[in-house]
Write a protein that holds these residues in place. Structure first.
Motif, mmCIF file in Angstrom:
data_model
loop_
_atom_site.group_PDB
_atom_site.id
_atom_site.type_symbol
_atom_site.label_atom_id
_atom_site.label_comp_id
_atom_site.label_asym_id
_atom_site.label_seq_id
_atom_site.Cartn_x
_atom_site.Cartn_y
_atom_site.Cartn_z
ATOM 1 N N THR A 35 31.580 88.888 94.437
ATOM 2 C CA THR A 35 30.673 88.430 95.542
ATOM 3 C C THR A 35 30.492 86.788 95.135
ATOM 4 O O THR A 35 30.327 86.339 96.220
ATOM 5 C CB THR A 35 29.202 89.182 95.713
ATOM 6 O OG1 THR A 35 28.487 89.166 94.289
ATOM 7 C CG2 THR A 35 29.428 90.553 96.178
ATOM 8 N N THR A 36 30.489 86.466 93.840
ATOM 9 C CA THR A 36 30.262 85.156 93.644
ATOM 10 C C THR A 36 31.685 84.410 94.071
ATOM 11 O O THR A 36 31.551 83.484 94.472
ATOM 12 C CB THR A 36 30.233 84.970 91.963
ATOM 13 O OG1 THR A 36 29.048 85.824 91.687
ATOM 14 C CG2 THR A 36 30.198 83.663 91.771
ATOM 15 N N GLU A 37 32.794 84.985 93.983
ATOM 16 C CA GLU A 37 34.269 84.586 94.153
ATOM 17 C C GLU A 37 34.104 84.058 95.859
ATOM 18 O O GLU A 37 34.270 83.135 96.370
ATOM 19 C CB GLU A 37 35.192 85.283 94.016
ATOM 20 C CG GLU A 37 36.523 84.918 94.591
ATOM 21 C CD GLU A 37 37.246 84.067 93.616
ATOM 22 O OE1 GLU A 37 37.969 83.118 94.085
ATOM 23 O OE2 GLU A 37 36.927 83.842 92.311
ATOM 24 N N ILE A 38 33.433 85.375 96.552
ATOM 25 C CA ILE A 38 33.444 85.116 98.029
ATOM 26 C C ILE A 38 32.191 84.028 98.297
ATOM 27 O O ILE A 38 32.671 83.265 99.286
ATOM 28 C CB ILE A 38 33.025 86.443 98.693
ATOM 29 C CG1 ILE A 38 34.033 87.542 98.449
ATOM 30 C CG2 ILE A 38 32.678 86.343 100.094
ATOM 31 C CD1 ILE A 38 33.705 88.977 98.779
ATOM 32 N N ALA A 39 31.214 84.048 97.836
ATOM 33 C CA ALA A 39 30.047 83.025 98.059
ATOM 34 C C ALA A 39 30.861 81.576 98.005
ATOM 35 O O ALA A 39 30.143 80.474 98.333
ATOM 36 C CB ALA A 39 28.983 83.199 97.163
ATOM 37 N N GLY A 40 31.646 81.320 97.051
ATOM 38 C CA GLY A 40 32.312 79.840 96.839
ATOM 39 C C GLY A 40 33.276 79.587 97.783
ATOM 40 O O GLY A 40 33.673 78.525 97.845
ATOM 41 N N ILE A 41 33.593 80.267 98.788
ATOM 42 C CA ILE A 41 34.611 79.859 99.978
ATOM 43 C C ILE A 41 33.794 78.819 100.714
ATOM 44 O O ILE A 41 32.408 79.108 101.385
ATOM 45 C CB ILE A 41 34.954 81.191 100.774
ATOM 46 C CG1 ILE A 41 35.834 82.167 99.777
ATOM 47 C CG2 ILE A 41 35.547 80.869 101.940
ATOM 48 C CD1 ILE A 41 35.970 83.470 100.743
ATOM 49 N N GLU A 42 34.223 77.884 100.874
ATOM 50 C CA GLU A 42 33.512 76.709 101.646
ATOM 51 C C GLU A 42 33.384 76.617 103.062
ATOM 52 O O GLU A 42 32.614 76.476 103.552
ATOM 53 C CB GLU A 42 34.219 75.333 101.333
ATOM 54 C CG GLU A 42 34.005 74.991 99.610
ATOM 55 C CD GLU A 42 34.707 73.459 99.400
ATOM 56 O OE1 GLU A 42 34.855 72.861 100.436
ATOM 57 O OE2 GLU A 42 34.967 73.394 98.297
ATOM 58 N N ASN A 43 34.565 77.289 103.733
ATOM 59 C CA ASN A 43 34.555 77.431 105.210
ATOM 60 C C ASN A 43 33.676 78.530 105.573
ATOM 61 O O ASN A 43 33.917 79.780 105.314
ATOM 62 C CB ASN A 43 36.000 77.486 105.534
ATOM 63 C CG ASN A 43 36.223 77.793 107.214
ATOM 64 O OD1 ASN A 43 35.354 78.176 107.736
ATOM 65 N ND2 ASN A 43 37.268 77.338 107.849
ATOM 66 N N PRO A 44 32.583 78.455 106.383
ATOM 67 C CA PRO A 44 31.642 79.479 106.906
ATOM 68 C C PRO A 44 32.367 80.504 107.308
ATOM 69 O O PRO A 44 31.998 81.717 107.436
ATOM 70 C CB PRO A 44 30.657 78.743 107.529
ATOM 71 C CG PRO A 44 30.671 77.267 107.217
ATOM 72 C CD PRO A 44 31.993 76.967 106.969
ATOM 73 N N SER A 108 40.855 83.951 109.458
ATOM 74 C CA SER A 108 39.574 83.643 110.237
ATOM 75 C C SER A 108 39.665 81.918 110.531
ATOM 76 O O SER A 108 40.170 81.346 109.397
ATOM 77 C CB SER A 108 38.237 84.180 109.533
ATOM 78 O OG SER A 108 38.363 83.813 108.116
ATOM 79 N N CYS A 109 39.037 81.763 111.605
ATOM 80 C CA CYS A 109 38.891 80.126 111.941
ATOM 81 C C CYS A 109 37.610 80.014 112.597
ATOM 82 O O CYS A 109 36.971 80.920 113.048
ATOM 83 C CB CYS A 109 40.035 80.115 112.899
ATOM 84 S SG CYS A 109 41.735 80.121 112.460
ATOM 85 N N GLY A 110 37.302 78.717 112.469
ATOM 86 C CA GLY A 110 36.223 78.222 113.155
ATOM 87 C C GLY A 110 35.941 78.215 114.577
ATOM 88 O O GLY A 110 35.298 78.414 115.186
ATOM 89 N N SER A 111 37.193 78.223 115.393
ATOM 90 C CA SER A 111 37.491 78.294 116.666
ATOM 91 C C SER A 111 38.842 79.121 116.888
ATOM 92 O O SER A 111 39.653 79.274 115.928
ATOM 93 C CB SER A 111 37.500 77.068 117.172
ATOM 94 O OG SER A 111 38.521 76.243 116.680
#
Length: 196
Positions: A35-44, A108-111
């Motif tokens: 979960t720490t590794e995942i939380a470190g992903i910058e792109n929401p 996954s992408c923001g748009s």
């Protein structure tokens, strides 16, 4: 020393002190590490899709051994590539349940993207001979007109051999007329009693 004393000494010499440790798959990392590794992903958008996939894997009762995330980059590289950020990423999980190894991959992408081609593989390697390898799964999936594409594949081990397993994924994404790629992502797990 009597017969019983000699037998006890011989038995203790014939049995290694760590015999049971050799037959046990190393435990997965603590949930907090993943979960720490995942939380470190910058792109929401990438982080949210990765969290959703992780939750689904855990809900199925699988043990997650690793997650890796990479960004999609435009073809060609160089300065032009940096001026066209993709806002897209790929996360790859390797997990195990019993004698089954899984590769779960999400893009996954923001748009929205026009299309994404995701290649997933599972490869086994003899831990005592790095050149003794076998690809046991090699699949490609296409998704269109979405912001998230999640795919997976698995391999049920037919033997009890010790094997290093690799989940391998890469992607090709088209958005706004620009083609983006990911480098190949390799996640590894060593599973005793699960071979090809």
């Amino acid at each position: 020393m009597g017969v019983v004393g000699v037998a006890t000494v011989l038995l203790s010499l014939a049995t290694p002190a760590h015999a049971t440790d050799d037959d046990v798959t190393p435990p997965p990392p603590a949930q907090e590490e993943i979960t720490t590794e995942i939380a470190g992903i910058e792109n929401p958008a990438v982080r949210e899709a990765t969290e959703d996939l992780y939750a689904a894997i855990v809900a199925e009762g699988r043990q997650v051994y690793s997650v890796s995330t990479v960004e999609y980059v435009p073809a060609g590289g160089g300065v032009a590539a940096r001026s066209l950020p993709s806002d897209c990423g790929m996360s790859v999980f390797v997990s195990v349940s019993g004698k089954v190894v899984y590769n779960d991959t999400t893009t996954s992408c923001g748009s929205a993207f026009s299309s994404v081609k995701t290649h997933l593989g599972i490869k086994g390697q003899n831990p005592y001979n790095q050149f003794d390898q076998k690809t046991v799964k090699d699949v490609t999936y296409w998704n269109y007109n979405s912001t998230v594409a999640t795919r997976g594949t698995s391999y049920a081990c037919p033997t009890a051999n010790e094997t290093n397993w690799f989940a391998i994924s890469n992607g090709e994404l088209v958005r706004g007329g620009v083609t983006y790629y990911t480098p190949s992502v390799y996640d590894e797990v060593n599973v005793n009693g699960c071979g090809w």
